[in-house]
Design a protein around this motif. Structure first.
Motif, short mmCIF file in Angstrom:
data_model
loop_
_atom_site.label_atom_id
_atom_site.label_comp_id
_atom_site.label_asym_id
_atom_site.label_seq_id
_atom_site.Cartn_x
_atom_site.Cartn_y
_atom_site.Cartn_z
N LEU A 315 0.91 -1.07 -0.14
CA LEU A 315 0.17 0.08 -0.03
C LEU A 315 0.99 1.34 -0.12
O LEU A 315 0.43 2.16 -0.68
N THR A 316 2.01 1.11 0.67
CA THR A 316 3.02 2.29 0.50
C THR A 316 3.36 2.64 -0.87
O THR A 316 3.19 3.86 -1.34
N LEU A 317 3.90 1.40 -1.57
CA LEU A 317 4.13 1.71 -2.92
C LEU A 317 2.85 2.46 -3.81
O LEU A 317 3.08 3.31 -4.70
N MET A 318 1.57 2.08 -3.47
CA MET A 318 0.65 2.55 -4.11
C MET A 318 0.33 3.96 -3.80
O MET A 318 -0.26 4.64 -4.52
N THR A 319 0.44 4.39 -2.58
CA THR A 319 0.17 5.69 -1.95
C THR A 319 1.26 6.59 -2.51
O THR A 319 0.91 7.94 -2.44
N LEU A 320 2.46 6.13 -2.54
CA LEU A 320 3.56 7.02 -2.81
C LEU A 320 3.48 7.95 -4.05
O LEU A 320 3.34 9.31 -3.79
N PRO A 321 3.13 7.77 -5.30
CA PRO A 321 2.89 8.56 -6.32
C PRO A 321 1.90 9.66 -5.79
O PRO A 321 1.99 10.98 -6.22
N THR A 322 0.70 9.30 -5.27
CA THR A 322 -0.35 10.19 -4.75
C THR A 322 0.29 11.40 -3.92
O THR A 322 0.08 12.66 -4.07
N ILE A 323 1.19 10.81 -3.00
CA ILE A 323 1.86 12.17 -2.01
C ILE A 323 2.68 12.79 -2.72
O ILE A 323 2.79 14.06 -2.54
N ILE A 324 3.72 12.35 -3.58
CA ILE A 324 4.72 12.96 -4.46
C ILE A 324 3.96 14.11 -4.97
O ILE A 324 4.34 15.35 -5.36
N ILE A 325 2.92 13.53 -6.04
CA ILE A 325 2.15 14.56 -6.96
C ILE A 325 1.42 15.71 -6.18
O ILE A 325 1.79 16.92 -6.46
N ALA A 326 0.88 15.35 -5.18
CA ALA A 326 0.24 16.47 -4.42
C ALA A 326 1.10 17.20 -3.67
O ALA A 326 1.11 18.79 -3.50
N THR A 327 2.28 16.82 -3.09
CA THR A 327 3.41 17.59 -2.43
C THR A 327 4.00 18.60 -3.63
O THR A 327 4.17 19.74 -3.42
N ARG A 328 4.36 18.10 -4.80
CA ARG A 328 4.89 18.72 -5.79
C ARG A 328 3.84 20.08 -6.28
O ARG A 328 4.35 21.10 -6.35
N GLY A 329 2.51 19.56 -6.33
CA GLY A 329 1.74 20.66 -6.82
C GLY A 329 1.68 21.73 -5.69
O GLY A 329 1.57 22.90 -5.87
N ALA A 330 1.66 21.27 -4.20
CA ALA A 330 1.67 22.10 -3.30
C ALA A 330 2.90 23.27 -3.31
O ALA A 330 2.77 24.50 -3.17
N LEU A 331 4.07 22.69 -3.65
CA LEU A 331 5.32 23.47 -3.62
C LEU A 331 5.28 24.49 -4.71
O LEU A 331 5.90 25.53 -4.70
N GLN A 332 4.93 23.97 -6.07
CA GLN A 332 4.85 24.76 -7.21
C GLN A 332 3.76 26.03 -6.68
O GLN A 332 3.95 27.07 -7.47
N GLY A 333 2.73 25.75 -6.00
CA GLY A 333 2.00 27.01 -5.73
C GLY A 333 2.38 27.79 -4.84
O GLY A 333 1.69 28.71 -4.61
N VAL A 334 3.53 27.61 -4.27
CA VAL A 334 4.24 28.65 -3.46
C VAL A 334 4.85 29.87 -4.10
O VAL A 334 5.46 29.47 -5.07
N SER A 335 4.31 31.01 -3.82
CA SER A 335 4.63 32.31 -4.67
C SER A 335 6.24 32.29 -4.63
O SER A 335 6.95 32.08 -3.79
N PRO A 336 6.81 32.70 -5.96
CA PRO A 336 8.24 32.76 -6.03
C PRO A 336 8.80 33.98 -5.16
O PRO A 336 9.83 33.97 -4.83
N ALA A 337 7.98 34.84 -4.78
CA ALA A 337 8.23 36.07 -3.97
C ALA A 337 8.76 35.60 -2.82
O ALA A 337 9.95 35.97 -2.36
N LEU A 338 8.29 34.59 -2.05
CA LEU A 338 8.51 34.02 -0.70
C LEU A 338 10.21 33.49 -1.06
O LEU A 338 10.82 33.68 -0.09
#
Lengths: 455, 340
Positions: A315-338
Motif C-alpha cells: 500500500l505504501t508503493l501505491m500511495t507514494l505517487p499520490t503523495i509525491i504529486i500532491a506535494t509537488r503541486g503544493a510546492l509549485q503553488g508557493v509564490s516565487p516572491a517567498l
C-alpha cells in the motif's frame, strides 16, 4: 466612418444592438443550460450515494443489535470431571509448570462442555418441554462451550457453583428473532427445527432471550464456527498496522522525493522522464501493485504471507505517487516572491525550502496524505494477492502476524454461506469502515484549518 | 523541521531493520489455502483447534480454489510457503510433478469426508427432477439428435423432456478454477453424454470436445463462490445453479433443490452412495514442514478425530458428509506412517 445621426448609421446601430441582445440571450441560455446540467449531475450523483447509503444503513443497522441468552450455568462436577488445576510447587521450573498447566487445560478442553450448555438451556425452558439435545443446542451459539470453559479455566473454584452467564444466541436464532427468515416457511425450508423455534419464542417471551448491543462486532475476531460471535477486531488491527506503516513510510519518502524533484533536481530529460513515470504510477491499477508485492515481498524477500507488514509495504508503493504529486503541486503553488525573499536575505536553498516554503505547504501535504491513506485503507485487490484474504481467527499482535483488513473482511463476509446472518454483518462492516474514513477525513479537515490559521 | 527529518530517517531505518528481523523469526502459525468448498470446514477446524490447544496459534485459512491452493502449496518448501492445501478433488499427476520439481517431495494426502453437488433453483420456481442426460442436453453446444450431432435446439427444459418445467434453460455452473467443476463435468455431463449416446465413429478428441463445449448463451460460468451463483439466481429466477450441498443447507429458505436420478440430495443419500453427484474432499500436508511448524501434526489428528469429522461431529453440523471411520483410520495411519 459612419455617423450615428445619419439614417444608415442609425439602422446599423439598431442592427448592432439586436445582434448584441441576441448574443446575450444565447450566452445566458448557455449559462442556464450548463448550470442545469451541473445541478442535474450533482443531484444524480447524490441520489445514487443516498440510495447506496440508505441500503447499507437499512441492512446494516439491525446487525448492531444481537440476541443474547441470559442463563444460569451450573459447573456440574459430574460433567466437569478433571483434577484440580496444577498449582506451582516450590522448585518447579517455569517449563514444567507451563507443561502441567497446558496439560490440565487440554484435559478441560476435551470435556463435553456442550452438556453444560445444554443443561443451562434446559433449566431455562419450561418444565416438560420436549426437545432433543441436538435441537436445543442450536439455540445457543457454538462458542458457548468455549466461553464457559474459559470461565472455568480462569477460575477453577467455579466447580459446583451455579452462576448467571450471558451467552450469544446462535446466528440462526438471531435470524429467527429478527424475522430475517420468513416465519411462514415450512419445516423443510427452515434452518432451525420446529421445537427449537418454539423454544426461542418462549425464551423471547420470558426474557431469557433479549436484544442487546452487538459488542462482539467490535471486540471479537472473525468466526465461522460461531457466526454470531464474528467481529471486526482482527481486521481492524490489521488495517491499523497497515495504515501506520503507510504513514511512516509513504509520507517521509514521498515528501522528500517531491521536495528534491521540485526544488533541487536539475530540469533535464531524466527528471522529465521520472515525472512522467510518477504520474503514470499514480494511475496504475492497484492489483498490479499486489502482483508486484507478491513477487517482491513474499517470493523474494520471504516476508510472511498474510502479514500487515507486506500489505503495508504494498500500500505504501501505491500511495507514494499520490503523495509525491500532491506535494509537488503544493510546492509549485508557493509564490516565487517567498523564495526570492528568503534567498535575498541570505538563506541557503535548504533553509529556504525547510524554513519558508515547506511550512506554507503543510496543509496541502496533510490533505494529500490523508486522502492517500484513506485510499489505501479502502484498498482490497492488492491484499488478495498477498494472502490477506485468509480466514484469521486471532488478533494480530505485531505487523508480522497474519491478519486481514477491513475491506477484505467485507469481501469475505459477503461470500459467507450463512447469508441470512452475514448480509447484515457485511453492511455493518461497511458502516464501520465508512465511519473510520469519515473520522480520518474529519481529522484532516480539522488539522488543515488549524494549520492554515497559523500559517 | 530537522528533528522531523531525523525522525523519518530513523523510522525508515527501523522499518528496514524490522524487515530483516522478519527473516530470522520463525512462523508459528499453520498456513492453509485452497478450495472454497473445503474452506468453511477448515476454518471451523482451525477455530476449534485454536480453542482446544492453548499452546498452538489458530491456523490461518485462505481460499483461492483447489488449483490455486495446490499451486501455492507446490511453490516450494519454507516458511513463506503454505503448509496445507485444501482440495475438493485429488491432486493431479501434473501437479504432483510440479510439486516434486519445486522440492516438495513429502506430500501427504488426507481424505476427510464427502460433499454433494446439487442443482438448485429459486424456491419460488417449479420443481426440477433432473437426470445427467437431461443436463447434458441442456448444456452442451452440440447434441445428438437421431444419431447426428446438431447445434443444441432446446430452448425450454420441457423441450428436452416433457416432465421438466416449461422454463427457459439457464444454468450457472462453477468456473474451471473450482474443483466442483471437474466433478460436475465427470459425474454429470460426461456421464450424461455417454447415456445420450454420441454418434458412432467419433474420435476420442471429438467426443471430448462435444462433452466439454458448452452453450455460451445459456450457461454462465461463475469464477467466484456460491454467493455469486446465488446472486445469479436472484437476478434471474429462471437460472438453475450448481451448489455444494453444504451451501444449499444454509440457504434452504431461498433455494429449492433438484433431485438427480430421482434421489433427493441429503447427508444420508450422499453417505449411502445413492445420490450420484458427490466427491471426496481432501487436504494435502507438506510433510517437510512437520516439526518446523508447530502443531501441524496435531492439526491433522484433530481434524480426523471423531468429534470433528466423524459421525455427529462438528463438521457434520456444518454440512460435511462423514466418511466411514475405517477409512479415516486408514488415512490417519498412512499420514502417521510418513511419506508415501
Amino acid at each position: 466612418m459612419t455617423n450615428i445621426s445619419t439614417p444608415t448609421g442609425r439602422q446599423a446601430s439598431i442592427e448592432r444592438t439586436r445582434r448584441v441582445r441576441d448574443g446575450l440571450r444565447r450566452r445566458h441560455l448557455h449559462e442556464a443550460l450548463f448550470k442545469g446540467f451541473g445541478l442535474a449531475a450533482i443531484i444524480a450523483a447524490l441520489g445514487f450515494v443516498a440510495i447506496l447509503f440508505t441500503d447499507v444503513l437499512i441492512k446494516g443497522i439491525p446487525a448492531f443489535t444481537q440476541a443474547n441468552l441470559h442463563l444460569e450455568a451450573t459447573f456440574d462436577p459430574a460433567i466437569i470431571d478433571v483434577g484440580p488445576a496444577p498449582v506451582r510447587t516450590a522448585g518447579q521450573s517455569d517449563a514444567d509448570f507451563r507443561a502441567a498447566s497446558l496439560g490440565w487445560q487440554r484435559d478441560v478442553a476435551l470435556l463435553n462442555w456442550n452438556k453444560v450448555v445444554e443443561a443451562s438451556l434446559r433449566a431455562a425452558a419450561p418444565a416438560g418441554f420436549e426437545i432433543d439435545s441436538r435441537q436445543i443446542l442450536t439455540v445457543a451459539e457454538t462458542n458457548a462451550r468455549h466461553v464457559l470453559r474459559e470461565m472455568f479455566v480462569n477460575d477453577p473454584s467455579l466447580l459446583g457453583q451455579t452462576i448467571k452467564v450471558d451467552l450469544l444466541a446462535s446466528a440462526n436464532a438471531d435470524n429467527w428473532v429478527k424475522g430475517n427468515i420468513d416465519r411462514e416457511l415450512g419445516d423443510a425450508q427452515q434452518q432451525l427445527s420446529a421445537p427449537a423455534r418454539a423454544l426461542i419464542d418462549i425464551f423471547e417471551e420470558n426474557g431469557t432471550i433479549s436484544m442487546g448491543f452487538a459488542w462482539s462486532i467490535f471486540t471479537n475476531v472473525d468466526s465461522r464456527a460461531a457466526p454470531a460471535s464474528a467481529g471486526l477486531a482482527g481486521a481492524f488491527m490489521g488495517s491499523l498496522f497497515m495504515m501506520v506503516i503507510v504513514i511512516l513510510l509513504a509520507v517521509p519518502i514521498g515528501v522528500a522525493s517531491a521536495i528534491y524533484l521540485e526544488e533541487f533536481a536539475p530540469k533535464s530529460r531524466l527528471t522529465d522522464l521520472i515525472e512522467v513515470n510518477i504520474n503514470n504510477l499514480a494511475a496504475v491499477p492497484s492489483i498490479v501493485f499486489g502482483l508486484l508485492g507478491a513477487a517482491v515481498f513474499i517470493n523474494y524477500f520471504k516476508l510472511p504471507l498474510s502479514a500487515p507488514l507486506a500489505g503495508g509495504l504494498v500500500l505504501t508503493l501505491m500511495t507514494l505517487p499520490t503523495i509525491i504529486i500532491a506535494t509537488r503541486g503544493a510546492l509549485q503553488g508557493v509564490s516565487p516572491a517567498l523564495r526570492q525573499a528568503a534567498l535575498g536575505m541570505g538563506a541557503s536553498k535548504t533553509q529556504m525550502v525547510f524554513h519558508h516554503v515547506l511550512p506554507v505547504t503543510f496543509p496541502s501535504i496533510l490533505t494529500a496524505t490523508i486522502i492517500g491513506v484513506a485510499q489505501a485503507l479502502g484498498e482490497t485487490a492488492p491484499l488478495l494477492l498477498i494472502g490477506m484474504n485468509a480466514f484469521v481467527a486471532s488478533i494480530p499482535a505485531t505487523p508480522l502476524d497474519q491478519a486481514t483488513a477491513l475491506p477484505v473482511q467485507i469481501y469475505l463476509w459477503q461470500a459467507n454461506e450463512n447469508r441470512n446472518f452475514f448480509e447484515a454483518r457485511t453492511s455493518a462492516a461497511i458502516l464501520v469502515l465508512l465511519g473510520f474514513m469519515i473520522l480520518l477525513n474529519a481529522i484532516a479537515i480539522l488539522l488543515r484549518t488549524r494549520l492554515e490559521r497559523r500559517a | 523541521m530537522k528533528t522531523a527529518l531525523f525522525a523519518s530517517a530513523a523510522v525508515i531505518a527501523l522499518a528496514a531493520f524490522g524487515t530483516t528481523a522478519a527473516f530470522a523469526q520463525s512462523r508459528d502459525t499453520i498456513q492453509i489455502a485452497g478450495s472454497s468448498t473445503v474452506l468453511p470446514f477448515a476454518s471451523i477446524v482451525a477455530e476449534e483447534f485454536g480453542a482446544t490447544f492453548p499452546e498452538f496459534k489458530t491456523p490461518v485459512v485462505g481460499s483461492g480454489g483447489t488449483g490455486g491452493g495446490l499451486k501455492q502449496f507446490c511453490s516450494g518448501v519454507g516458511e513463506s510457503t503454505i503448509d496445507i492445501a485444501n482440495a475438493s478433488r485429488a491432486m493431479k499427476a501434473g501437479e504432483r510433478e510440479a510439486c516434486v520439481a519445486a522440492g516438495v517431495t513429502d506430500i501427504r494426502e488426507i481424505q476427510f469426508g464427502f460433499d454433494g453437488i446439487v442443482f438448485a433453483s429459486a424456491a419460488t420456481g417449479p420443481d426440477f427432477a433432473l437426470t445427467p442426460v437431461q443436463v447434458f442436453k441442456a448444456i452442451a453446444a452440440k447434441v445428438p439428435v437421431d444419431g447426428e450431432l446438431v447445434d443444441n435446439p432446446y430452448v425450454n427444459w420441457s423441450d428436452i423432456d416433457a416432465s421438466l418445467p416449461a422454463q427457459p434453460i439457464q444454468l450457472a455452473i462453477p468456473g474451471s478454477n473450482h474443483g466442483t467443476r471437474e466433478v460436475f463435468q465427470e459425474k454429470v455431463v460426461t456421464a450424461g453424454a455417454e447415456e445420450a449416446g454420441l454418434p458412432e465413429g467419433l474420435s476420442d478428441e471429438d467426443k471430448l470436445a462435444v462433452e466439454t463445449t458448452f452453450r455460451q448463451d445459456v450457461v454462465v460460468e461463475i469464477a467466484g463462490d456460491y454467493t455469486e451463483t446465488l446472486a445469479r439466481l436472484t437476478s434471474n429466477p429462471n437460472t438453475v445453479g450448481v451448489f455444494g450441498l453444504s451451501f444449499y443447507d444454509q440457504n434452504k429458505d431461498t433455494l429449492k433443490v433438484a433431485t438427480v436420478d430421482g434421489v433427493v440430495p441429503s447427508l444420508e443419500t450422499v453417505a449411502a452412495g445413492e445420490y450420484p453427484v458427490s466427491r471426496p474432499l481432501f487436504f494435502y500436508v507438506k510433510g517437510q514442514h512437520i516439526g518446523t511448524i508447530p502443531g501441524l501434526e496435531e492439526y491433522v489428528q484433530f481434524f480426523l478425530s471423531d468429534s470433528i469429522s466423524g459421525n455427529g461431529g462438528t463438521l457434520e453440523a456444518a454440512g460435511l458428509i462423514p466418511q466411514p471411520s475405517e477409512k479415516t483410520a486408514e488415512v490417519l495411519a498412512a499420514f502417521e506412517a510418513g511419506a508415501q
